[in-house]
Every structure is written in C-alpha cells, then in structure tokens.
Design a protein around this motif. Structure first.
Motif, short mmCIF file in Angstrom:
data_model
loop_
_atom_site.label_atom_id
_atom_site.label_comp_id
_atom_site.label_asym_id
_atom_site.label_seq_id
_atom_site.Cartn_x
_atom_site.Cartn_y
_atom_site.Cartn_z
N ARG A 296 0.81 -1.22 0.00
CA ARG A 296 0.00 0.00 0.00
C ARG A 296 0.84 1.27 0.00
NH1 ARG A 296 -2.06 -4.15 2.41
NH2 ARG A 296 -4.30 -4.58 2.39
N ARG A 297 2.13 1.12 -0.07
CA ARG A 297 3.03 2.27 0.04
C ARG A 297 3.79 2.48 -1.27
NH1 ARG A 297 8.03 2.38 4.27
NH2 ARG A 297 8.39 4.63 4.41
N PRO A 298 3.30 3.36 -2.12
CA PRO A 298 3.96 3.57 -3.41
C PRO A 298 5.39 4.06 -3.25
CG PRO A 298 1.81 4.66 -3.32
CD PRO A 298 2.16 4.24 -1.93
N ARG A 299 6.25 3.58 -4.11
CA ARG A 299 7.64 4.04 -4.12
C ARG A 299 7.76 5.24 -5.05
NH1 ARG A 299 9.70 2.43 0.41
NH2 ARG A 299 9.04 0.30 0.84
N PHE A 300 8.65 6.13 -4.71
CA PHE A 300 8.81 7.31 -5.55
C PHE A 300 10.27 7.73 -5.58
CE2 PHE A 300 7.64 8.52 -1.25
CZ PHE A 300 8.61 9.43 -0.91
N THR A 301 10.60 8.47 -6.61
CA THR A 301 11.98 8.95 -6.77
C THR A 301 11.93 10.46 -6.97
OG1 THR A 301 11.80 8.44 -9.14
CG2 THR A 301 12.84 6.78 -7.73
N THR A 302 12.07 11.19 -5.90
CA THR A 302 12.11 12.65 -5.95
C THR A 302 13.15 13.12 -4.95
OG1 THR A 302 9.73 12.67 -6.43
CG2 THR A 302 10.74 14.76 -5.79
N THR A 303 14.07 13.95 -5.39
CA THR A 303 15.12 14.43 -4.50
C THR A 303 14.56 15.49 -3.55
OG1 THR A 303 15.80 16.26 -5.95
CG2 THR A 303 16.79 14.08 -6.37
N PRO A 304 15.23 15.72 -2.42
CA PRO A 304 14.78 16.77 -1.50
C PRO A 304 14.67 18.14 -2.18
CG PRO A 304 16.38 15.36 -0.41
CD PRO A 304 16.35 14.94 -1.84
N ALA A 305 15.60 18.44 -3.08
CA ALA A 305 15.56 19.73 -3.78
C ALA A 305 14.32 19.82 -4.67
CB ALA A 305 16.82 19.92 -4.62
N LEU B 203 8.87 21.87 -5.73
CA LEU B 203 7.48 21.57 -6.05
C LEU B 203 6.54 22.11 -4.98
CD1 LEU B 203 5.53 20.21 -8.01
CD2 LEU B 203 5.86 18.08 -6.77
N ALA B 204 6.94 21.96 -3.71
CA ALA B 204 6.12 22.47 -2.62
C ALA B 204 5.99 23.99 -2.70
CB ALA B 204 6.71 22.06 -1.27
N SER B 205 7.08 24.68 -3.01
CA SER B 205 7.03 26.15 -3.14
C SER B 205 6.07 26.56 -4.24
CB SER B 205 8.43 26.69 -3.44
OG SER B 205 9.31 26.46 -2.36
N GLY C 35 8.81 15.23 8.18
CA GLY C 35 9.82 14.90 7.20
C GLY C 35 9.44 15.20 5.77
N ASP C 36 8.20 15.69 5.55
CA ASP C 36 7.73 16.01 4.20
C ASP C 36 7.52 17.52 4.07
OD1 ASP C 36 7.60 13.38 3.22
OD2 ASP C 36 5.65 13.05 4.18
N PRO C 37 7.51 18.02 2.82
CA PRO C 37 7.19 19.45 2.63
C PRO C 37 5.76 19.73 3.08
CG PRO C 37 8.11 18.47 0.62
CD PRO C 37 7.79 17.34 1.55
N GLY C 38 5.56 20.89 3.67
CA GLY C 38 4.23 21.23 4.14
C GLY C 38 4.15 22.69 4.49
N ILE D 108 4.83 13.84 -2.00
CA ILE D 108 5.32 14.11 -3.35
C ILE D 108 5.92 12.84 -3.93
CG2 ILE D 108 6.98 15.43 -4.71
CD1 ILE D 108 6.55 17.74 -2.80
N ARG D 109 5.43 12.48 -5.12
CA ARG D 109 5.88 11.24 -5.74
C ARG D 109 6.11 11.46 -7.23
NH1 ARG D 109 2.12 8.32 -3.74
NH2 ARG D 109 0.64 8.22 -5.44
N ASP D 110 7.32 11.10 -7.69
CA ASP D 110 7.66 11.20 -9.11
C ASP D 110 7.36 12.59 -9.68
OD1 ASP D 110 8.54 8.57 -9.23
OD2 ASP D 110 6.54 7.80 -9.65
N GLY D 111 7.75 13.61 -8.92
CA GLY D 111 7.64 14.98 -9.42
C GLY D 111 6.25 15.57 -9.39
N GLN D 112 5.31 14.93 -8.69
CA GLN D 112 3.95 15.46 -8.58
C GLN D 112 3.46 15.32 -7.14
OE1 GLN D 112 2.15 12.94 -11.74
NE2 GLN D 112 1.60 14.86 -12.76
N VAL D 113 2.46 16.13 -6.81
CA VAL D 113 1.85 16.03 -5.49
C VAL D 113 0.82 14.91 -5.54
CG1 VAL D 113 0.47 17.19 -3.73
CG2 VAL D 113 2.21 18.47 -4.98
N ALA D 114 1.11 13.82 -4.83
CA ALA D 114 0.23 12.65 -4.86
C ALA D 114 -0.74 12.63 -3.69
CB ALA D 114 1.06 11.37 -4.85
N GLY D 115 -0.47 13.45 -2.67
CA GLY D 115 -1.35 13.47 -1.51
C GLY D 115 -1.23 14.79 -0.76
N VAL D 116 -2.35 15.27 -0.26
CA VAL D 116 -2.38 16.45 0.60
C VAL D 116 -3.13 16.05 1.86
CG1 VAL D 116 -3.09 18.86 0.86
CG2 VAL D 116 -2.48 17.97 -1.42
N ARG D 117 -2.47 16.18 3.00
CA ARG D 117 -3.09 15.82 4.27
C ARG D 117 -3.18 17.07 5.13
NH1 ARG D 117 -0.34 11.56 2.30
NH2 ARG D 117 -1.45 9.57 2.30
#
Length: 323
Positions: free
Chosen positions: A176-185, A190-192, A263-266, A283-292
């Motif tokens: 149930r936990r998708p893997r993603f490749t997005t660097t902290p930068a 993306l969050a900004s 630990g996530d952008p917010g 954030i997953r693969d360069g897109q916002v996949a979830g907003v909590r």
C-alpha cells in the motif's frame, strides 16, 4: 560527592541519562501512536519507571534497550485502549503533525527526531491498520535497527513469531506504500510552487502539479470544519483546494508559512498568529500525490496558539472547505 550547587553527582548523572533517553522513548512512542499527546504520556511514564529502577539499585546493562522495552510495551497497551476511541473518531484520522525542520513553537529535542521517511504521515496512517504487535515489530526492526532476538525480548514473544509478524507487517505496508523517486531539492521546489499557486488561487497552475490520482484528506475530528470524506482526482482536488483558500485570501492577516511536516514538505496556516491548519504533501515522481490537512485543534495545540476555525468560517460568510 556532590556536584556544583549541592546536587549529588549520582543524581545529576541520572538526570543526564534520562534526558539522553528521552529522544529514544519519544521516537518509539510517537511512531507507535501517531499522537504527540499520547506519546508524551507514554514517555513520561516510561522514564519514571526507568528512574525508579535506577533508584532501587537495579542493574541495567543497557539503559537504551531497557527504555525501548518499557516504552514499546506501554505504547502497545495505549494502542489497545485507543482502538475504541479511534473507531468512534469523526471523519478521517490523521496523525498529530510535528515540525521536523527545527522551527516553530516546539523546541523540545525529543521531538526533533530524525526526519526519515519513517515519520511521514503516509506511513503513520498505514501503520494504523496493523495490530499493536505488528506495528511494534516493524518499527523496532526496520526503523530502529533492533535484531529479531532483541525485538522478541522487547515485545515478549518468541523470535520465530516475531519474524512472522515482521513479514506480514512489511508485506501489508509495502503493498500500500507507493515508491517514488524525488530528490529533497525537487520536493522543496514543487512544494514552493504548490503553495504559491494556492496563495494566488491559480487553479490551472495548481492542477498541473497534482498527480492524476491525488488524494486530499482532511482531519477535523468533528471539532473544526473539514472534509466530510477524502477526495480523489486531479480536477476535484484542485477545485476543492481553490475553494478552500479563496475566502482566506481576503484576510490580510492570513499567512501560509512553509515548514517541514513529519519529514515532508508542508505548511502552517495562521491567522493573526494563531494556527488554523497544518498541511503535509506527499510528493511522488515529481507530482503532489497526496495532501493531508490537519485542522483538529486538539492535534495542533502542541505547536502553539490555535485559532477558532469555526468562528473564522462564520466571519467569512459560512463557506465550507468541501464546498
């Protein structure tokens, strides 16, 4: 022998030891419970038991392991009693957010635990579906690095049983936990852009940043206006977010303060320096996949003064976040 100020050296050493054990206890308790309030209660009781054992002259070869054992067992007991409360929870449940970039009202070093993926809201929500034993085994072995023999001692089960629990828990989470490749930068950039679009009401810009299957979850706990249920899909989520923020933009005192949440952008949403909500982005693969979005005031109080979201909604004419 006394230390400076007349405090016995042994007592001072004990205080320093307990202080050094606090991050260990909080790290386990918070990940087990997803609640700062409940974790603090467990930590206080765990350290009190460690203190009493030391006072009684008990020989503790590894204070860290002893603390982990006491904390884990207390957290498991707390989870069992919390199950009924959470089954009756109004709306979607999210963990109490913590700020992991060292900013905000919370300066307690015990809460500034490592900002690994193991703190993310996405994982903590997944852990809610595990039994207390599964959750403890998975965290102790995969996150805190205890061997299976040590974990077996901590949770009071046989090693073979512990290995089975770990396999089942790991499989459940990984499915149930998708893997993603997005660097902290990339995450920060993306969050900004996401919050800049949110500030200005740029619907097209916001929609372009969302994954096609993006999920929006709000947690008001029945104590603050929130979503009646989670929403899915790029277009629907973008429109909901835009409507959510349209009225707030008319408040000159409204501030969206970027922060690292679990630990996530917010971001923290404040009006007149009072906190209304905390959002965390998955954030997953360069897109916002979830907003909590956590708006339950009980879950925000540890971060500073909390505003009255209901009164604000009435002041703005009754617009609701799911309108």
């Amino acid at each position: 022998m006394t230390a400076e100020g007349g405090v016995p050296a042994a007592a001072l050493d004990r205080e320093q030891l307990l202080a050094s054990l606090r991050p260990v206890a909080f790290g386990i308790a918070y990940r087990m419970l997803g609640s700062v309030t409940e974790a603090e209660d467990v930590v206080q009781e765990a350290l009190l038991r460690v203190h009493r054992s030391l006072e009684a002259g008990e020989q503790i070869d590894s204070p860290r392991a002893f603390t982990a054992t006491v904390t884990t067992r207390l957290a498991m007991d707390e989870l069992r009693s919390a199950r009924v409360r959470r089954e009756r929870y109004v709306g979607d449940w999210l963990p109490e957010p913590i700020l992991t970039d060292g900013r905000g009202a919370d300066e307690d070093p015990a809460r500034q635990t490592e900002t690994a993926d193991a703190l993310s809201m996405a994982l903590l929500v997944l852990l809610e579906s595990l039994s207390p034993e599964q959750r403890a085994v998975l965290l102790l072995h995969d996150v805190f690095g205890y061997g299976y023999g040590e974990v077996a001692t901590i949770v009071g089960k046989g090693e073979a049983n512990v290995r089975q629990l770990a396999v089942r828990a790991r499989r459940h989470v990984e499915e149930r936990r998708p893997r993603f490749t997005t660097t902290p930068a990339q995450q920060s950039d993306l969050a900004s852009r996401f919050f800049a679009a949110a500030r200005t009401g740029d619907l097209a810009g916001l929609e372009s940043l969302l994954a096609h299957d993006v999920e929006l979850v709000g947690d008001g706990g029945g104590k603050a206006p929130s979503l009646a249920r989670s929403q899915h899909g790029r277009s629907r989520v973008a429109h909901t977010l835009t409507n959510w923020l349209r009225a707030l933009r008319h408040l000159p005192e409204m501030e969206i303060r970027l922060a690292e949440v679990n630990g996530d952008p917010g971001a923290m949403f404040l009006v007149e320096d009072r906190l209304l909500a905390v959002w965390a982005l998955d954030i997953r693969d360069g897109q916002v996949a979830g907003v909590r979005a956590v708006v339950n005031p009980d879950k925000l109080a540890h971060l500073g003064p909390v505003g009255d979201a209901g009164a604000l909604i009435r002041r703005l004419g009754g617009a609701r976040p799911d309108s």
